[in-house]
Design a protein around this motif. Structure first.
Motif, PDB file in Angstrom:
ATOM      1  N   GLU A 257       0.838  -1.199   0.000  1.00 34.18           N
ATOM      2  CA  GLU A 257       0.000   0.000   0.000  1.00 34.18           C
ATOM      3  C   GLU A 257       0.874   1.251   0.000  1.00 34.18           C
ATOM      4  OE1 GLU A 257      -3.510   0.247  -0.274  1.00 34.18           O
ATOM      5  OE2 GLU A 257      -2.824  -1.728  -0.949  1.00 34.18           O
ATOM      6  N   VAL A 258       1.863   1.243   0.917  1.00 33.65           N
ATOM      7  CA  VAL A 258       2.714   2.417   1.099  1.00 33.65           C
ATOM      8  C   VAL A 258       3.556   2.684  -0.146  1.00 33.65           C
ATOM      9  CG1 VAL A 258       4.645   3.331   2.445  1.00 33.65           C
ATOM     10  CG2 VAL A 258       2.776   2.154   3.591  1.00 33.65           C
ATOM     11  N   ALA A 259       4.125   1.608  -0.696  1.00 36.57           N
ATOM     12  CA  ALA A 259       5.018   1.775  -1.853  1.00 36.57           C
ATOM     13  C   ALA A 259       4.255   1.625  -3.168  1.00 36.57           C
ATOM     14  CB  ALA A 259       6.147   0.757  -1.780  1.00 36.57           C
ATOM     15  N   GLY A 260       2.940   1.397  -3.084  1.00 37.00           N
ATOM     16  CA  GLY A 260       2.144   1.227  -4.290  1.00 37.00           C
ATOM     17  C   GLY A 260       1.240   2.427  -4.518  1.00 37.00           C
ATOM     18  N   PRO A 261      -0.048   2.282  -4.286  1.00 31.73           N
ATOM     19  CA  PRO A 261      -0.990   3.358  -4.584  1.00 31.73           C
ATOM     20  C   PRO A 261      -0.697   4.652  -3.816  1.00 31.73           C
ATOM     21  CG  PRO A 261      -2.154   1.357  -3.904  1.00 31.73           C
ATOM     22  CD  PRO A 261      -0.706   1.103  -3.706  1.00 31.73           C
ATOM     23  N   ILE A 262      -0.153   4.563  -2.592  1.00 26.85           N
ATOM     24  CA  ILE A 262      -0.007   5.775  -1.781  1.00 26.85           C
ATOM     25  C   ILE A 262       1.306   6.493  -2.101  1.00 26.85           C
ATOM     26  CG2 ILE A 262       0.052   6.721   0.556  1.00 26.85           C
ATOM     27  CD1 ILE A 262      -1.546   4.287   1.474  1.00 26.85           C
ATOM     28  N   GLY A 263       2.418   5.756  -2.025  1.00 25.85           N
ATOM     29  CA  GLY A 263       3.701   6.359  -2.393  1.00 25.85           C
ATOM     30  C   GLY A 263       4.365   7.154  -1.287  1.00 25.85           C
ATOM     31  N   GLN A 264       3.825   7.159  -0.133  1.00 28.97           N
ATOM     32  CA  GLN A 264       4.436   7.824   1.026  1.00 28.97           C
ATOM     33  C   GLN A 264       3.780   7.267   2.293  1.00 28.97           C
ATOM     34  OE1 GLN A 264       1.627  11.557   0.151  1.00 28.97           O
ATOM     35  NE2 GLN A 264       3.236  12.055   1.611  1.00 28.97           N
ATOM     36  N   LEU A 265       4.255   7.704   3.444  1.00 29.70           N
ATOM     37  CA  LEU A 265       3.620   7.266   4.686  1.00 29.70           C
ATOM     38  C   LEU A 265       2.616   8.333   5.115  1.00 29.70           C
ATOM     39  CD1 LEU A 265       4.070   4.690   6.251  1.00 29.70           C
ATOM     40  CD2 LEU A 265       5.603   5.921   7.785  1.00 29.70           C
ATOM     41  N   LEU A 266       1.372   7.925   5.345  1.00 31.58           N
ATOM     42  CA  LEU A 266       0.306   8.832   5.782  1.00 31.58           C
ATOM     43  C   LEU A 266      -0.200   8.368   7.144  1.00 31.58           C
ATOM     44  CD1 LEU A 266      -1.856   9.154   2.510  1.00 31.58           C
ATOM     45  CD2 LEU A 266      -0.162  10.771   3.405  1.00 31.58           C
ATOM     46  N   PRO A 267      -0.971   9.187   7.837  1.00 30.97           N
ATOM     47  CA  PRO A 267      -1.513   8.746   9.141  1.00 30.97           C
ATOM     48  C   PRO A 267      -2.419   7.523   8.992  1.00 30.97           C
ATOM     49  CG  PRO A 267      -1.776  11.108   8.877  1.00 30.97           C
ATOM     50  CD  PRO A 267      -1.298  10.598   7.563  1.00 30.97           C
ATOM     51  N   THR A 268      -3.060   7.398   7.807  1.00 35.72           N
ATOM     52  CA  THR A 268      -3.889   6.219   7.557  1.00 35.72           C
ATOM     53  C   THR A 268      -3.413   5.570   6.270  1.00 35.72           C
ATOM     54  OG1 THR A 268      -5.769   7.371   8.535  1.00 35.72           O
ATOM     55  CG2 THR A 268      -6.247   5.396   7.273  1.00 35.72           C
ATOM     56  N   ILE A 269      -2.952   4.316   6.357  1.00 39.35           N
ATOM     57  CA  ILE A 269      -2.452   3.685   5.138  1.00 39.35           C
ATOM     58  C   ILE A 269      -3.337   2.542   4.672  1.00 39.35           C
ATOM     59  CG2 ILE A 269      -0.051   4.332   5.521  1.00 39.35           C
ATOM     60  CD1 ILE A 269       0.431   1.475   6.540  1.00 39.35           C
ATOM     61  N   SER A 270      -4.422   2.238   5.401  1.00 41.58           N
ATOM     62  CA  SER A 270      -5.284   1.129   4.987  1.00 41.58           C
ATOM     63  C   SER A 270      -6.725   1.420   5.369  1.00 41.58           C
ATOM     64  CB  SER A 270      -4.823  -0.159   5.679  1.00 41.58           C
ATOM     65  OG  SER A 270      -5.927  -0.999   5.956  1.00 41.58           O
ATOM     66  N   PRO A 271      -7.657   1.186   4.425  1.00 40.45           N
ATOM     67  CA  PRO A 271      -9.066   1.342   4.788  1.00 40.45           C
ATOM     68  C   PRO A 271      -9.585   0.108   5.506  1.00 40.45           C
ATOM     69  CG  PRO A 271      -8.890   0.728   2.494  1.00 40.45           C
ATOM     70  CD  PRO A 271      -7.481   0.775   3.026  1.00 40.45           C
ATOM     71  N   GLY A 272      -8.829  -0.404   6.461  1.00 43.47           N
ATOM     72  CA  GLY A 272      -9.282  -1.554   7.223  1.00 43.47           C
ATOM     73  C   GLY A 272      -9.097  -2.893   6.531  1.00 43.47           C
ATOM     74  N   TYR A 273      -8.104  -2.989   5.628  1.00 39.29           N
ATOM     75  CA  TYR A 273      -7.865  -4.260   4.935  1.00 39.29           C
ATOM     76  C   TYR A 273      -7.637  -5.412   5.921  1.00 39.29           C
ATOM     77  CZ  TYR A 273      -7.264  -1.865   0.453  1.00 39.29           C
ATOM     78  OH  TYR A 273      -7.455  -1.144  -0.675  1.00 39.29           O
ATOM     79  N   GLY A 274      -6.929  -5.134   6.990  1.00 41.69           N
ATOM     80  CA  GLY A 274      -6.595  -6.189   7.951  1.00 41.69           C
ATOM     81  C   GLY A 274      -7.836  -6.787   8.596  1.00 41.69           C
ATOM     82  N   PHE A 275      -8.845  -5.968   8.793  1.00 41.40           N
ATOM     83  CA  PHE A 275     -10.087  -6.474   9.387  1.00 41.40           C
ATOM     84  C   PHE A 275     -10.964  -7.134   8.330  1.00 41.40           C
ATOM     85  CE2 PHE A 275      -9.170  -3.048  12.569  1.00 41.40           C
ATOM     86  CZ  PHE A 275      -8.905  -3.909  13.606  1.00 41.40           C
ATOM     87  N   THR A 276     -11.063  -6.466   7.155  1.00 40.01           N
ATOM     88  CA  THR A 276     -11.896  -7.044   6.097  1.00 40.01           C
ATOM     89  C   THR A 276     -11.369  -8.408   5.674  1.00 40.01           C
ATOM     90  OG1 THR A 276     -12.223  -4.783   5.347  1.00 40.01           O
ATOM     91  CG2 THR A 276     -13.000  -6.529   3.899  1.00 40.01           C
ATOM     92  N   ALA A 277     -10.053  -8.581   5.763  1.00 42.64           N
ATOM     93  CA  ALA A 277      -9.465  -9.868   5.362  1.00 42.64           C
ATOM     94  C   ALA A 277      -9.990 -11.020   6.219  1.00 42.64           C
ATOM     95  CB  ALA A 277      -7.948  -9.798   5.459  1.00 42.64           C
ATOM     96  N   ILE A 278     -10.434 -10.702   7.436  1.00 39.62           N
ATOM     97  CA  ILE A 278     -11.012 -11.758   8.287  1.00 39.62           C
ATOM     98  C   ILE A 278     -12.293 -12.282   7.634  1.00 39.62           C
ATOM     99  CG2 ILE A 278     -12.005 -12.265  10.547  1.00 39.62           C
ATOM    100  CD1 ILE A 278     -10.225  -9.984  11.651  1.00 39.62           C
ATOM    101  N   ILE A 279     -13.140 -11.330   7.161  1.00 42.06           N
ATOM    102  CA  ILE A 279     -14.373 -11.746   6.472  1.00 42.06           C
ATOM    103  C   ILE A 279     -14.013 -12.489   5.189  1.00 42.06           C
ATOM    104  CG2 ILE A 279     -16.552 -10.946   5.500  1.00 42.06           C
ATOM    105  CD1 ILE A 279     -16.303  -8.444   7.155  1.00 42.06           C
TER     106      ILE A 279
END
Lengths: 519, 353
Positions: free
Chosen positions: B263-285
């Motif tokens: 995410e950081v080195a792909g679509p975003i290209g830098q470090l932001l305060p939020t780097i994921s729209p909750g992928y880690g949680f959605t991945a559980i579903i």
């Protein structure tokens, strides 16, 4: 009721009872009559339909067809409460008691009564009257299995039932406790109670019962008078063919010690566990050593320690072919020739949701080379599973059947077969024929004998004394985590083994076999 | 009275078809929902399911969103099979992003081939490190990993927000809480020009294959499955439970960490305060929707990614509330669970007694 039950209607008449489960007809139009004052045996192999019939009578299951009459009147028993209302009480094989409560409180809970002085008085009077000594204030967790069974019986008797159903009551008792139980049951029958006694132990039935109904494959095949019929006759009725004769084998006295435990100690893992204390045991090549004992005296703990599921602190306390293995894991012990069959089949010896093929891989991959270049070989596993199924006559839908879909006896044959066919140097089995029908038990016993004849050391942990006396060369007993000295089986009687199970030693009748203590 | 009766032989075919049936039922119920809301049914359907993927760019976006879901989903399902409940993939993802970004910023403007591989390695370590805390607590003190891994997620969020407003803040960034934009050597190569689709999509497919191989053909995968299905049987066979807990958590943490870096080195290209729209949680579903099977997770990841895109598109073209996304995800899960019940049980009519 006592004088002439023939003249009046029977207490219970079950007629044309049928019950089907998906894929099997458990009861096929069964008729049975129970009379007051008589002990009626329900005899059959596993899966013959005994439990189903009794559950219908006790209101736990509804029959698909057939009728029940109680004292001549048609009745519908749709729940255990209905059954108790009529006067039917049942003692189950597995007790439902609250460990932390007292005897009095447990009985009160089961009867919806208050645990007060009145009930306590009643308990004491019933238990003394029928020879069932019981202290109402003791906590259940301090009681032996036999005492726990007494609670269940007293609980039933307090309801003053007309019919008492007992489901394999002696499977957990010592010989002495069995005698006490029979005295009680005979007295109850003399007082006019009808007793339905479920068992597959022929000698017991011949000793206790007035009448026997024999089931096979869900059908009633015969009624017999067990006091007249011989044990062999009953067995062949039960199994539909004559039991093959036991093969005899000569004890091999010159074998090298294969599995040796010396001064092995292992503290209990939790508060309900048993501590193993100073276990000394050696099993030699070519012999079968039997360990008797009432359940809960350390058998589970001993099995876990031997299998390597838990490790003892002292590596030297256990030797396998003269190598210390006390700190070696289960997999490594298998690789070195020690195979085990734990008592619990589902969830311990086998994974119910996996296929037989995968269950073969579970414990045989070390010794049977079931991996090729590190990857699971399903082809080889399936081949081995098929071999087990053929050799041990396992009834199943082939090697891809789920372990959980097999009947208890067939799964047991499969598991025992899985370990035996790995050709272990040492085989440790717990309760190999528990819940297995007589034919399969014979097959398993023969396989164990053959393995020993081939030079393997076999350790058999069992609660079935007949089994132990039949096939073990030397015998000892576990009591409260301590192992008795071992005796040559032909030199001791069942009664003496009973003493060992109770923690006594046989010094007065001491015999030459003290080989149990390893050097 | 209606009752459920267990089937003697649940159909295996139906087990595989169930997610498809559930998806079809979700579509039907969705259309019904749109009709009741008075929204033109066909247009809504089009906006939700067709429009987001009717262009090459849209398809590429689907891959961008699905890749992290699949990478994490496969790793989580391997852990879940072993009954190791890593709920903190979101935190492990953030740590992976932080570690990877740290390497990128340390080698800022260094135009060398090793920068990106080093970033990936660092993110792997970062994710594993974060997952090793629950693993250590579980194996040493028997602390429930659900609680520890979840709580560590919030620690990770705060750590990230401190870093981007402090040590890792862009010195020329007018005090905005964000890092420098990564230089080219620290960005993931795009695999489709004109879109944002990056290398992560290929890695996701690789993870699916590797996950399938691990679960079905290796002793380790077998041990993980046995540990989940019957722990005592695993002990009997000689599998160490502690070791399996470590493996499951490190695997989940490592994959989540790498997904974070992507995410950081792909679509975003830098470090932001939020780097994921909750992928880690959605991945559980995603893991459960995919039947804890790597191939299932692949499809589940695509479906979940589509529901995100569709929700956004429906919001733009039809003014539907964003909650529609949640409704669709919920219905999908509901229908899946319902079909599962019917595979294992049949409905019978019981006479009232």
């Amino acid at each position: 009721m006592i004088d002439s039950p023939e003249n009046s209607a029977p207490l219970v008449q079950m007629a044309g009872i049928s019950k089907a489960y998906p894929g099997c007809l458990a009861n096929d139009s069964i008729d049975i009559n129970l009379d007051a004052g008589r002990v009626h045996a329900l005899l059959g192999e596993n899966g013959a339909g005994k439990s189903t019939l009794v559950k219908i009578l006790y209101g736990l299951l509804a029959q698909d067809a057939g009728s029940i009459r109680w004292q001549g009147q048609p009745v519908e028993i749709s729940s255990p409460a209905d059954a108790r209302e009529l006067g039917i009480a049942m003692v189950f094989q597995h007790f439902s008691l609250f460990e932390s409560l007292s005897v009095l409180e447990n009985i009160a809970l089961g009867m919806d009564a208050d645990a007060d002085a009145v009930l306590k008085e009643k308990i004491i009077s019933v238990s003394t009257r029928y020879g069932l000594p019981l202290n109402p204030d003791r906590s259940v967790f301090t009681l032996s299995v036999g005492e726990r069974q007494r609670i269940e019986i007293v609980r039933c008797l307090l309801q003053e039932p007309k019919l008492l159903i007992m489901d394999e009551p002696t499977s957990v008792l010592t010989p002495l406790e069995v005698n006490d139980l029979f005295t009680t049951l005979s007295r109850l029958a003399d007082e006019g109670m009808a007793i339905l006694y479920i068992s597959h132990k022929l000698e017991e039935i011949r000793k206790l019962c007035h009448e026997a109904t024999i089931l096979r494959g869900g059908k009633k095949v015969a009624t017999a008078d067990p006091r007249v019929e011989s044990a062999e006759g009953l067995a062949s009725l039960m199994m539909g063919s004559d039991i093959p004769v036991a093969s005899t084998r000569e004890r091999n006295e010159s074998g090298e010690p294969m599995l040796v435990m010396s001064g092995l100690n292992h503290p209990a893992q939790d508060q309900n566990g048993i501590s193993l204390q100073n276990i000394n045991l050696s099993v030699c090549a070519g012999e079968i050593v039997g360990i008797a004992g009432v359940a809960g005296n350390g058998q589970d703990e001993l099995m876990q320690v031997i299998a390597g599921e838990v490790l003892v602190s002292n590596n030297d306390a256990m030797h396998l072919q003269s190598n210390a293995v006390g700190r070696l894991g289960a997999g490594e012990r298998r690789r070195r020739g020690l195979c085990c069959v734990p008592e619990e089949r589902l969830g311990h010896a086998a994974v119910p949701t996996l296929s037989l093929t995968e269950n073969v891989f579970l414990t045989a991959h070390h010794r049977k080379a079931l991996r090729i270049a590190g990857l699971v070989s399903y082809r080889r596993s399936r081949k081995f599973a098929t071999e087990i199924i053929d050799r041990f006559n396992v009834q199943c839908n082939g090697p891809e059947a789920l372990a959980g879909s097999l009947s208890g006896g067939n799964l047991q044959k499969f598991i025992v077969g899985r370990e035996i066919l790995q050709a272990p140097e040492v085989l440790v089995v717990s309760q190999p024929t528990w819940g297995v029908d007589a034919g399969a038990a014979r097959a398993i016993h023969d396989a164990l004998r053959k393995l020993a004849d081939g030079g393997a050391a076999v350790l058999l942990v069992s609660q079935d004394l007949d089994e132990l006396m039949q096939i073990s060369d030397r015998i000892g007993a576990l009591c409260a985590g301590q192992l008795s000295e071992l005796h040559v089986t032909t030199d001791v009687t069942v009664q003496q083994v009973g003493l060992l199970m109770g923690g006594e030693s046989l010094e007065s009748t001491a015999n030459s076999s003290s080989a149990g203590v390893a050097s | 009275m209606i009752a459920l009766q267990r089937r003697a032989n649940p159909s295996q075919l139906m087990g595989y078809l169930a997610p498809l049936i559930a998806f079809a039922l979700t579509l039907l119920a969705g259309l019904l929902l749109f009709a009741l809301l008075g929204v033109p049914v066909f247009e809504a359907f089009h906006a939700f399911f067709i429009e987001p993927i009717s262009s090459l760019y849209g398809l590429a976006e689907l891959g961008v969103k699905a890749a992290p879901l699949i990478i994490i989903g496969v790793a989580l399902s391997i852990g879940f099979r072993a009954q190791v409940w890593n709920i903190g993939a979101e935190g492990q993802l953030i740590l992976g992003g932080i570690f990877g970004a740290a390497v990128a910023l340390y080698f800022y403007e260094v135009d060398a081939w090793f920068v990106l591989p080093l970033m990936i390695l660092a993110s792997l370590v970062g994710g594993m490190l974060w997952a090793s805390v629950p693993a250590l607590l579980k194996t040493r003190f028997n602390v429930n990993e659900i609680l520890t891994s979840l709580m560590l997620t919030y620690v990770a969020v705060l750590l990230l927000s401190w870093l981007v407003s402090g040590p890792m803040r862009d010195p020329d960034g007018f005090n905005f809480p964000e890092s420098r934009l990564f230089h080219d050597a620290a960005l993931l190569p795009r695999i489709l020009s004109g879109t944002r689709l990056h290398m992560g999509a290929l890695v996701a497919i690789g993870v699916v294959v590797a996950g399938w191989l691990l679960l079905s053909r290796t002793l380790l995968g077998f041990a993980l499955r046995v540990n989940g299905a019957a722990p005592r049987a695993g002990v009997h066979a000689g599998f160490s439970q502690n070791r399996l807990v470590w493996v499951a958590l490190l695997l989940g943490g490592g994959c989540a960490g790498v997904a974070g870096l992507f995410e950081v080195a792909g679509p975003i290209g830098q470090l932001l305060p939020t780097i994921s729209p909750g992928y880690g949680f959605t991945a559980i579903i995603v893991a459960f929707l995919g039947r804890l099977h790597p191939v299932g997770v692949l499809f589940a990841g695509l479906v979940m990614a589509l529901s995100y895109l569709g929700g956004e598109s429906a919001q733009i073209t039809l003014n539907l509330p964003l909650a529609v996304t949640g409704v669709f995800q919920g219905m999908l899960l509901f229908f899946l669970l319902a079909t599962d019940v019917l595979i294992n049980y049949r409905i019978i009519r019981k006479q009232a007694s």
